[in-house]
Design an enzyme around this catalytic site. Structure first.
Site, PDB file in Angstrom:
ATOM      1  N   ASP A   1     -92.322   6.297  73.752  1.00 40.72           N
ATOM      2  CA  ASP A   1     -91.436   7.287  73.864  1.00 40.72           C
ATOM      3  C   ASP A   1     -90.516   7.335  72.580  1.00 40.72           C
ATOM      4  OD1 ASP A   1     -92.741   7.573  76.136  1.00 40.72           O
ATOM      5  OD2 ASP A   1     -90.581   7.598  77.369  1.00 40.72           O
TER       6      ASP A   1
ATOM      7  N   GLU B   1     -98.061  13.951  76.109  1.00 39.51           N
ATOM      8  CA  GLU B   1     -98.080  13.644  77.804  1.00 39.51           C
ATOM      9  C   GLU B   1     -97.575  15.041  78.487  1.00 39.51           C
ATOM     10  OE1 GLU B   1     -96.426   9.740  77.216  1.00 39.51           O
ATOM     11  OE2 GLU B   1     -94.940  10.420  78.490  1.00 39.51           O
TER      12      GLU B   1
END
Length: 878
Positions: free
Chosen positions: A452, A521
């Site tokens: 992330d 994602e």
């Protein structure tokens, strides 16, 4: 495929075997495994005895004594976290059902646990024996052999460790004991599940990978690898064979390093001073190499490298590895990460992988899951942490599936500001281990050193320096998010959501997770299994809440508040299809919902790959599978029963596919092959809900461009359309044979979204398509004919569905049942499912499965649809 029994095993090809105690002997003091008996041999510890330190209170010196009695300890498999081992030994009930997992006593895992194994050895004079941990012990450990502490491991999950135990090893019976410490993913570079699932009570503490004993002579060989350079025309390749050779003695020695690539020999003499390690580098040239491709693009040939080091004409150590010759590159395309394989554009269409929640190794399920990946039409698997065992990459090599491993998010892995010097050491060692473990696999597409977030400069250096040790060649990606790191640069990725429900037309938008760039994602959140699977995992009250109480947290959703309730999914399902009237009605409408939105996700990225501006370069569906039974983020659920999520994705991923565009109503042809397909035609038929044909047109002499998408005519908008209507697309070859068939249920009223109020995981829906007409189609009638053929250990059932009524037979689901009233058979691969046929139309489906999975029952086929009553027919073998 590399299918293997779960029975404890050794490297039997090397002549090694379990040592079985004599009848009546005291098993506690008998060796359970034999150590390697010749240079170059490796033995994998086949299993362990396990005990908590609350009970085993003695010191490591006592517990590692060969005479210690461990007969009261629990036998567990070789790769067993503490909970994984206890589950395999039957210490708990069904932890998949309802909230049973919540009842496990977490305090049991706040203390260390001991692993123990005994083995026999008869080391030759001058032999050296090494204890190898292929990865770290999760939580950290102490390692004891024959009463002596031979070392410790840090808290990192990934760094491998090797200990020279030559001086501690005894002729006869030896005992190895490993003390595993509690794990804490908030403070260690360990394993974390974040918001994917309910968490394992032991935090996966313990042994999760192989522990091995290896023997060599004066010289050892380690880290065998092959660096490849492929010519642009693919007609030649240069190889550099590399390995580290180490002199284990206190005197200078000359070793002959020799071997073969397939049948081509090579050799090199190397002189090593006392205890010296050198890197051997040997060049080879291949003319007309056998080039490895992803399965959509070509074949998957592998080369075999065998290497040994000899001293005075005797083999001292040996190594072997398979590798592939291929070229993978990445670049930024309109700011987005894009890939080429062997010089050809490669559109990534993949899924996010999850290991088993307790990190248990099940070779059959692993192979079945990769079969599903290929059956779906996915070409890539992304692994965010939990990098999986070597067998998975070997399977991917053979199947032609690309792999994108990397580190995980949201745990200590991204708490960079809290790292101490020891954490940087673990991070670098993790990169070394994973680089050396993975680099020979041609299936590796790239490695994410951040998830992330991108790592800061110091951490990036840890990773890059570590990967450099392995001569890493695949692309290194700074982050799965839009981020940049000092050396690796811009990621070219985006992870702007969604992670929760959105309607199909979302994917065609030019915002957030829409089909442009590289989406690392994204997915529509809830993926509801079919009824058979739901009833395996949910209690009656949980099943009731599932369709009646969207505001109530579900234990089989996420522990995160963002994903713990069905909420907007249940609201959208009711507003688009009509409020569910029962559990069965909810499940039926959920399959419709999951099918249409998953198909649209993959179709949109497929169509937009050929855009001149802001093209789609890749998409990873979040996720492919689940670590434990959950109701969200999967293309197939934990039971392996494929449902609407699976077949919607499978439809959208067909290799030569005709599809409808939700944004501009255009028809597109997507071709994943490297050759154009010409002489095609597309028939587009529009039906009202009552079956009335409103438009029927054919576009002839169509060519599907190679490895890309082709836009065709738009679907008409005839007057008098019912609020809910159908579009059927038939792609035909030059002989009129149907190559691809695709049916859409659409609405004259569009789904709308409020992008301005989007969060990192969700875009609110403000208007809803009207698909309620699907509740009033009238009763359909379908004839079902089925037969089964068996070859070897596999069976194939053919199912012909014919609409013999006057109404459309909508969303027909065929399943194989174990006998006339038995449960659904899984795993299973279907040519197609959830099909819609009009009066007089027939469709033939085929299903492939392991015959043994029937459990001796005869196969039956059950067929049911939205407006077709369930019926079951025999499909007995012919």
């Amino acid at each position: 495929m590399l299918r293997r029994s779960q029975v404890p095993w050794l490297v039997t090809a090397l002549g090694l075997a379990l040592v079985v105690p004599a009848v009546g002997a005291d098993a506690s003091v008998q060796p359970r495994v034999a150590a390697p008996a010749a240079p170059g041999q490796v033995v994998t510890v086949p299993g362990w005895k396990l005990q908590t330190s609350k009970t085993a209170t003695q010191t490591g010196a006592t517990l590692s004594s060969p005479t210690y009695d461990d007969s009261s300890w629990t036998s567990v498999p070789a790769r067993s976290t503490v909970m994984g081992g206890l589950i395999s030994a039957g210490k708990y009930g069904d932890l998949n059902y309802s909230t049973n997992l919540k009842n496990v006593n977490k305090s049991d895992f706040t203390v260390p646990w001991w692993y123990r194994e005994t083995f026999s050895a008869n080391p030759a004079a001058g032999a050296h024996t090494f204890l190898r941990l292929t990865n770290g012990i999760i939580g950290g450990s102490e390692i004891w052999l024959n009463g002596t502490k031979i070392g410790t491991t840090d808290t990192g999950s990934y760094p491998s460790h090797e200990f020279d135990v030559t001086g501690t090893l005894k002729s006869g019976t030896n005992a190895l004991a490993i003390k595993a410490s509690p794990a804490d993913p908030k403070k260690q570079l360990s394993i974390s599940w974040v918001d994917w699932t309910q968490l394992p009570p032991d935090n996966n503490m313990g042994i999760w990978r192989d522990v091995q004993l290896a023997e060599s002579g004066a010289v050892t060989v380690r880290n065998t690898r092959v660096v490849t350079s492929v010519a642009g025309d693919l007609k030649s390749a240069d190889l550099t064979i590399k390995a580290e050779v180490t002199n284990n003695t206190n005197a200078s020695v000359t070793t002959a390093v020799a071997g073969t690539v397939d049948s081509t020999p090579f050799s090199q003499n190397v002189t090593l001073s006392a205890n010296q390690t050198k890197t051997v580098s040997i060049a080879q040239h291949l003319t007309d190499p056998r080039v490895w491709w992803p399965y959509e693009m070509g074949d998957q040939p592998l080369y075999h490298l065998a290497l040994n080091a000899s001293v005075d004409g005797k083999v001292s150590d040996s190594a072997a590895t398979d590798f592939g010759v291929r070229d993978v590159k990445s670049a930024l395309k309109d700011g987005a990460m894009s890939f080429t394989v062997n010089g050809k554009p490669f559109l990534v269409r993949g899924g996010g992988w999850s290991s088993d929640l307790f990190l248990r190794y099940d070779p059959r399920k692993l192979a079945d899951q990769l079969d599903y990946v290929k059956d779906l039409g996915l070409n890539t698997i992304r692994l965010e942490g939990k990098e999986e065992n070597d067998e998975m990459y070997a399977l991917a090599d053979k199947l032609g599936i690309m792999m994108m491993p990397g580190w995980e998010c949201c745990s200590y892995w991204q708490s960079y500001g809290s790292w101490k010097a020891a954490d940087h050491t673990v991070a670098g060692a993790s990169a070394v281990t994973e680089g050396l473990r993975l680099r020979n696999h041609p299936s590796i597409l790239g490695f994410y050193i951040g998830s992330d977030t991108a790592p800061p400069a110091a951490v990036e250096k840890d990773y890059l320096d570590g990967l450099k040790v392995s001569d890493w060649q695949a692309p290194i990606i700074s982050s799965a998010a839009k981020a940049s790191s000092p050396v690796t640069g811009a990621s070219g990725n985006k992870m702007d959501g969604p992670y929760w429900w959105i309607p199909p037309n979302y994917w065609y938008g030019d915002k957030l997770g829409g089909a442009f760039g590289f989406a690392s994602e994204v997915g529509p959140g809830p993926d509801i299994p079919d009824a058979d699977a739901l009833k395996q995992y949910l209690s009656p009250s949980e099943l009731s809440d599932l369709w009646q109480n969207g505001s109530k947290a579900q234990y089989h959703l996420s522990p995160s508040g963002d994903f713990s309730k069905l909420g907007s999914f249940l609201t959208a399902l009711g507003k688009r299809y009509g409020t569910p009237k029962s559990l069965d009605d909810f499940v039926s409408k959920a399959q419709l919902t999951n099918y249409e939105v998953n198909r649209a996700q993959f179709e949109s990225f497929g169509r937009n790959q050929s855009k001149s501006s802001k093209p789609a370069t890749g998409v990873i569906y979040w996720m492919l599978n689940n670590p434990w039974p959950t109701l969200f983020w999967h293309l197939y659920d934990y039971s392996m029963q494929p449902a609407g999520s699976y077949f919607g994705a499978k439809a959208g991923l067909r290799p030569l596919h005709v599809q409808y565009s939700y944004d501009d109503r255009s028809v597109a042809l997507v071709n994943t092959g490297l050759a154009a397909k010409s002489g095609l035609s597309v028939q587009t038929t529009i039906f009202n809900a009552d079956g009335t044909v409103k438009s029927d047109t054919t576009q002839s002499n169509v060519t599907a461009k190679a490895d890309g998408s082709t836009t065709l005519n738009k679907v008409a908008t005839p007057s008098g359309l019912s609020a809910t209507y159908f579009v059927r697309l038939l792609l035909k070859d030059g002989s009129g044979n149907v190559v691809d068939r695709n049916v859409y249920w659409l609405s004259t009223k569009a789904d709308t979204m409020n992008y301005d109020n989007s969060t990192w995981f969700d875009t609110p829906q403000t208007g809803y398509a009207d698909l309620s007409g699907l509740q009033n189609l009238g009763a359909g009638k379908v004839d079902v004919n089925a037969s089964t053929t068996t070859s070897g250990d596999r069976s194939t059932t053919s199912v012909k569905l014919t609409n013999s009524g006057s109404k459309v037979a909508f969303f027909l689901r065929a399943t194989i049942r174990k006998g006339a009233s038995g449960g659904e058979l899984a795993p299973i691969t279907w040519s197609d499912d959830y099909v819609t046929i009009w009066p007089g139309e027939s469709v033939t489906l085929s299903a492939d499965y392991r015959t043994a999975d029937l459990g001796g029952a005869q196969p039956n086929v059950q067929v049911a649809g939205v407006n077709v009553a369930s019926k079951t027919v025999s499909a007995s073998p012919r």
